[in-house]
Design a protein around this motif. Structure first.
Motif, PDB file in Angstrom:
ATOM      1  N   VAL A 273     -67.341 -61.377 -23.056  1.00 60.65           N
ATOM      2  CA  VAL A 273     -66.306 -60.481 -22.546  1.00 60.65           C
ATOM      3  C   VAL A 273     -64.925 -61.014 -22.890  1.00 60.65           C
ATOM      4  O   VAL A 273     -64.654 -62.209 -22.738  1.00 60.65           O
ATOM      5  N   LEU A 274     -64.054 -60.112 -23.340  1.00 57.48           N
ATOM      6  CA  LEU A 274     -62.621 -60.388 -23.367  1.00 57.48           C
ATOM      7  C   LEU A 274     -62.016 -59.475 -22.314  1.00 57.48           C
ATOM      8  O   LEU A 274     -62.048 -58.246 -22.453  1.00 57.48           O
ATOM      9  N   CYS A 275     -61.481 -60.064 -21.242  1.00 54.21           N
ATOM     10  CA  CYS A 275     -60.940 -59.292 -20.129  1.00 54.21           C
ATOM     11  C   CYS A 275     -59.426 -59.446 -20.093  1.00 54.21           C
ATOM     12  O   CYS A 275     -58.909 -60.568 -19.997  1.00 54.21           O
ATOM     13  N   GLU A 276     -58.719 -58.327 -20.186  1.00 54.22           N
ATOM     14  CA  GLU A 276     -57.271 -58.382 -20.055  1.00 54.22           C
ATOM     15  C   GLU A 276     -56.904 -58.926 -18.678  1.00 54.22           C
ATOM     16  O   GLU A 276     -57.644 -58.767 -17.712  1.00 54.22           O
ATOM     17  N   LYS A 277     -55.732 -59.552 -18.594  1.00 52.78           N
ATOM     18  CA  LYS A 277     -55.274 -60.042 -17.289  1.00 52.78           C
ATOM     19  C   LYS A 277     -54.936 -58.856 -16.402  1.00 52.78           C
ATOM     20  O   LYS A 277     -54.565 -57.791 -16.907  1.00 52.78           O
ATOM     21  N   PRO A 278     -55.130 -59.008 -15.075  1.00 51.84           N
ATOM     22  CA  PRO A 278     -55.688 -60.170 -14.394  1.00 51.84           C
ATOM     23  C   PRO A 278     -57.217 -60.154 -14.472  1.00 51.84           C
ATOM     24  O   PRO A 278     -57.811 -59.092 -14.672  1.00 51.84           O
ATOM     25  N   LEU A 279     -57.826 -61.334 -14.325  1.00 48.47           N
ATOM     26  CA  LEU A 279     -59.284 -61.355 -14.226  1.00 48.47           C
ATOM     27  C   LEU A 279     -59.699 -60.417 -13.097  1.00 48.47           C
ATOM     28  O   LEU A 279     -60.528 -59.522 -13.288  1.00 48.47           O
ATOM     29  N   THR A 280     -59.134 -60.618 -11.925  1.00 41.93           N
ATOM     30  CA  THR A 280     -59.214 -59.683 -10.788  1.00 41.93           C
ATOM     31  C   THR A 280     -57.867 -59.756 -10.086  1.00 41.93           C
ATOM     32  O   THR A 280     -57.137 -60.736 -10.236  1.00 41.93           O
ATOM     33  N   PRO A 281     -57.508 -58.753  -9.296  1.00 42.05           N
ATOM     34  CA  PRO A 281     -56.211 -58.780  -8.627  1.00 42.05           C
ATOM     35  C   PRO A 281     -56.098 -59.839  -7.538  1.00 42.05           C
ATOM     36  O   PRO A 281     -54.991 -60.191  -7.138  1.00 42.05           O
ATOM     37  N   ASP A 282     -57.219 -60.341  -7.043  1.00 40.61           N
ATOM     38  CA  ASP A 282     -57.195 -61.290  -5.935  1.00 40.61           C
ATOM     39  C   ASP A 282     -58.098 -62.471  -6.224  1.00 40.61           C
ATOM     40  O   ASP A 282     -59.056 -62.385  -6.993  1.00 40.61           O
ATOM     41  N   ALA A 283     -57.784 -63.599  -5.590  1.00 41.40           N
ATOM     42  CA  ALA A 283     -58.537 -64.824  -5.820  1.00 41.40           C
ATOM     43  C   ALA A 283     -59.978 -64.708  -5.330  1.00 41.40           C
ATOM     44  O   ALA A 283     -60.898 -65.268  -5.945  1.00 41.40           O
ATOM     45  N   ALA A 284     -60.207 -63.991  -4.231  1.00 42.07           N
ATOM     46  CA  ALA A 284     -61.570 -63.841  -3.707  1.00 42.07           C
ATOM     47  C   ALA A 284     -62.461 -63.132  -4.722  1.00 42.07           C
ATOM     48  O   ALA A 284     -63.612 -63.527  -4.943  1.00 42.07           O
TER      49      ALA A 284
END
Length: 337
Positions: free
Chosen positions: A94-105
């Motif tokens: 996978v190449l995932c654009e930022k953010p990986l996820t919006p939150d750390a959890a």
């Protein structure tokens, strides 16, 4: 085509469409075989620009399309976690654009899923690591060319912000690039964040706290300051000066075309990030394709995505409260050492 990596692109907005174009024009060894977007017409339009690509409104259908061997996630951040987990279940690079996820959890849940798989499959789209100027600065710092780094002075300016931009997005969508660049350039973690805001610019939409000054402290004792100004009005600028015990180095001041006419001299100012970092995006995609074709993933990993999310959360708290905020991070799993 034999030996060509089949890629599904999730998200057909500006970034997704740009990735599809790059696969067709500047990046070899891969072709887009499926495109997904909730807007079916948009998915069809972008898929039509890649010969033979199928269009879908469901990301899962795109991942299951014939010939898919890897995936680019360019959908809005809140949709990333679900797409990432689905790709990991299929063991796809996978190449995932930022953010990986919006939150750390959410990022931690992705880390846990990748650890269960037992191998890295995710690269995060922090393309500055592939920019020639940033690479040269990294090499200089690693070689001790200006001694121990003391400061990074950063500027991140956009001509204007999208209508949906919020005060917090100056940190989570803009400064997040400086967060990753600082961690990478210095080889240190960010330990605390403070945010200062002057009176908002007259060019900022009502209610938007723009510009902001973000101060980051690092585990090695360096200070990183970022002026982020997303409605500066005149163009797009990303600059960085590293100050060390024995010297300093600046990047981001590369000259564009000079024009002399009508008794005046003027210089072109880049207006868009896809222009300023065009070569970096190409380098990033080429490196990702080459690694994915060998069943590997290199570059910024899911831990880097998690760290950026954790620092962004601290920054958002600092913005809201006006108080210096420590960064809370989990321990780094062995998979990411």
């Amino acid at each position: 085509m034999s030996g060509t990596l089949g890629v599904a692109v999730i998200g057909a907005g500006r970034m997704g469409a740009d990735h599809v174009r790059r696969f067709g024009v500047t990046v070899g060894g891969a072709r887009v075989v499926a495109v997904a977007d909730p807007d079916g017409d948009r998915a069809k339009e972008v898929a039509a620009s890649a010969e033979g690509a199928s269009a879908h409104t469901d990301p899962a259908a795109a991942l299951a399309a014939p010939g898919v061997g890897a995936v680019v996630i360019a959908s809005p951040g809140p949709a990333h976690e679900e797409a990432l987990l689905a790709a990991l279940e299929l063991d796809l690079p996978v190449l995932c654009e930022k953010p990986l996820t919006p939150d750390a959890a959410g990022a931690l849940r992705v880390l846990e899923a990748e650890q269960r798989l037992g191998r890295r499959r995710i690269q995060v789209g922090f393309m500055r690591r592939y920019d020639a100027e940033y690479v040269r600065l990294k090499e200089l710092l690693d070689a001790g060319g200006i001694g121990r780094p003391l400061f990074l002075h950063c500027r991140h300016r956009n001509a204007s912000s999208p209508s949906f931009f919020t005060s917090g997005m100056l940190i989570s969508d803009s400064v997040v690039h400086e967060v990753d660049a600082a961690r990478w350039l210095l080889g240190q973690e960010v330990t605390a964040v403070s945010v200062l805001s002057p009176a908002s610019s007259a060019g900022a939409p009502e209610g938007l706290r723009d510009p902001q000054l973000v101060l980051m402290e690092t585990s090695g004792g360096a200070i990183v300051d970022v002026e982020v100004f997303v409605n500066c009005g005149f163009g797009y600028q990303v600059r960085c000066e590293a100050v060390g015990e024995a010297g300093s180095a600046r990047i981001g001041e590369g000259r564009t075309m000079d024009v002399e006419a009508a008794g005046r001299r003027s210089e072109e100012i880049v207006q868009d990030f896809t222009v300023r970092f065009a070569d970096a995006y190409d380098r990033q995609l080429r490196a990702w394709v080459a690694a994915a074709a060998r069943g590997r993933v290199t570059g910024p990993d899911a831990w880097d995505g998690y760290a950026a999310a954790a620092v962004s959360e601290a920054g958002l708290t600092a913005l809201r409260t006006g108080v210096r905020t420590p960064v809370e991070m989990a321990g780094r799993p062995p998979l990411y050492h």
